[in-house]
Design a protein around this motif. Sequence first.
Motif, PDB file in Angstrom:
ATOM      1  N   MET A 100       0.838  -1.199   0.000  1.00 55.12           N
ATOM      2  CA  MET A 100       0.000   0.000   0.000  1.00 55.12           C
ATOM      3  C   MET A 100       0.871   1.245   0.000  1.00 55.12           C
ATOM      4  SD  MET A 100      -2.932   0.992   2.783  1.00 55.12           S
ATOM      5  CE  MET A 100      -3.628   2.656   2.861  1.00 55.12           C
ATOM      6  N   GLY A 101       0.436   2.286  -0.696  1.00 49.52           N
ATOM      7  CA  GLY A 101       1.162   3.542  -0.728  1.00 49.52           C
ATOM      8  C   GLY A 101       2.197   3.587  -1.834  1.00 49.52           C
ATOM      9  N   SER A 102       3.031   4.601  -1.807  1.00 47.12           N
ATOM     10  CA  SER A 102       4.037   4.800  -2.851  1.00 47.12           C
ATOM     11  C   SER A 102       5.192   5.635  -2.308  1.00 47.12           C
ATOM     12  CB  SER A 102       3.421   5.503  -4.063  1.00 47.12           C
ATOM     13  OG  SER A 102       4.405   5.867  -5.007  1.00 47.12           O
ATOM     14  N   HIS A 112       5.428   9.291  -5.272  1.00 45.87           N
ATOM     15  CA  HIS A 112       4.429  10.307  -5.609  1.00 45.87           C
ATOM     16  C   HIS A 112       4.227  11.276  -4.442  1.00 45.87           C
ATOM     17  CE1 HIS A 112       3.542   8.436  -9.469  1.00 45.87           C
ATOM     18  NE2 HIS A 112       3.591   7.276  -8.854  1.00 45.87           N
ATOM     19  N   TYR A 113       3.030  11.311  -3.882  1.00 46.21           N
ATOM     20  CA  TYR A 113       2.756  12.282  -2.829  1.00 46.21           C
ATOM     21  C   TYR A 113       3.418  11.877  -1.509  1.00 46.21           C
ATOM     22  CZ  TYR A 113      -0.798  13.701  -6.173  1.00 46.21           C
ATOM     23  OH  TYR A 113      -1.439  14.112  -7.302  1.00 46.21           O
ATOM     24  N   PRO A 114       3.966  12.836  -0.772  1.00 45.52           N
ATOM     25  CA  PRO A 114       4.661  12.521   0.488  1.00 45.52           C
ATOM     26  C   PRO A 114       3.797  11.743   1.468  1.00 45.52           C
ATOM     27  CG  PRO A 114       5.077  14.796  -0.161  1.00 45.52           C
ATOM     28  CD  PRO A 114       4.010  14.280  -1.085  1.00 45.52           C
ATOM     29  N   GLU A 115       2.495  12.062   1.522  1.00 47.93           N
ATOM     30  CA  GLU A 115       1.629  11.398   2.490  1.00 47.93           C
ATOM     31  C   GLU A 115       1.383   9.927   2.163  1.00 47.93           C
ATOM     32  OE1 GLU A 115      -1.121  13.756  -0.345  1.00 47.93           O
ATOM     33  OE2 GLU A 115       0.837  13.993   0.616  1.00 47.93           O
ATOM     34  N   GLU A 116       1.781   9.489   0.963  1.00 47.26           N
ATOM     35  CA  GLU A 116       1.616   8.082   0.594  1.00 47.26           C
ATOM     36  C   GLU A 116       2.819   7.234   0.999  1.00 47.26           C
ATOM     37  OE1 GLU A 116       0.892   8.018  -3.557  1.00 47.26           O
ATOM     38  OE2 GLU A 116      -1.175   8.704  -3.389  1.00 47.26           O
TER      39      GLU A 116
END
Length: 206
Positions: free
Chosen positions: A31-33, A36-40
């Motif tokens: 889950m997440g990355s 990309h976006y910092p919150e992920e």
Amino acid sequence: MRDSVFVASVQNPEQSTPPNIVWIPGDTFRMGSDRHYPEEAPAHMVSVGGFWIDRTPVTNRQFKEFVRATGHKTFAETPPDPRNYPDALPHMLYAGSVVFTPPPHQVDLKNLGEWWSYTKGADWRHPYGPKSNINVLDNHPVVHVAFSDALAYAKWAGKDLLTEGEWEFAARGGLDGAEFAWGDEFTPRMMQRNPKWLVEVSTSSA
């Protein structure tokens, strides 16, 4: 507040399948990355149990039935309480929601005010403002709903909202580790619904 609502309920898949929903077997996925976006970030392993999920977002017709049955008034239809916004200008405290307003030129996409506009009278019945309506949009996803509205609808329907993990797991459709929910290409097979906006978003985000 423009996000559409998906609702789910955890049940046994051996039970008779309710109409218009599908069973998602549980599993573990990334889950997440980290790209990309910092919150992920950071990407991490998450396990979800099996759950049912609506085949489509909640429609205007479905939300209309909910409002008729309960008298629910959405967050966007409710004028802000001045006590919650002591520093706000009085003339800005009106019921409304944000509406996508395409600018005539390329803008800084980090400044949401350049391409979204807080519009007086915009709500689920009037998606683009008080002069708009949903008269022929019964099968379109309901918009301008806040978390509290989505939760109230889900409880009325005898369901619940998806967790972030459940949503991402279902959206990936088994593509664990893919860069995007639909695969590794940002624009697969060049199927761009709006090339102008995609190019400008890509350029400005670089």
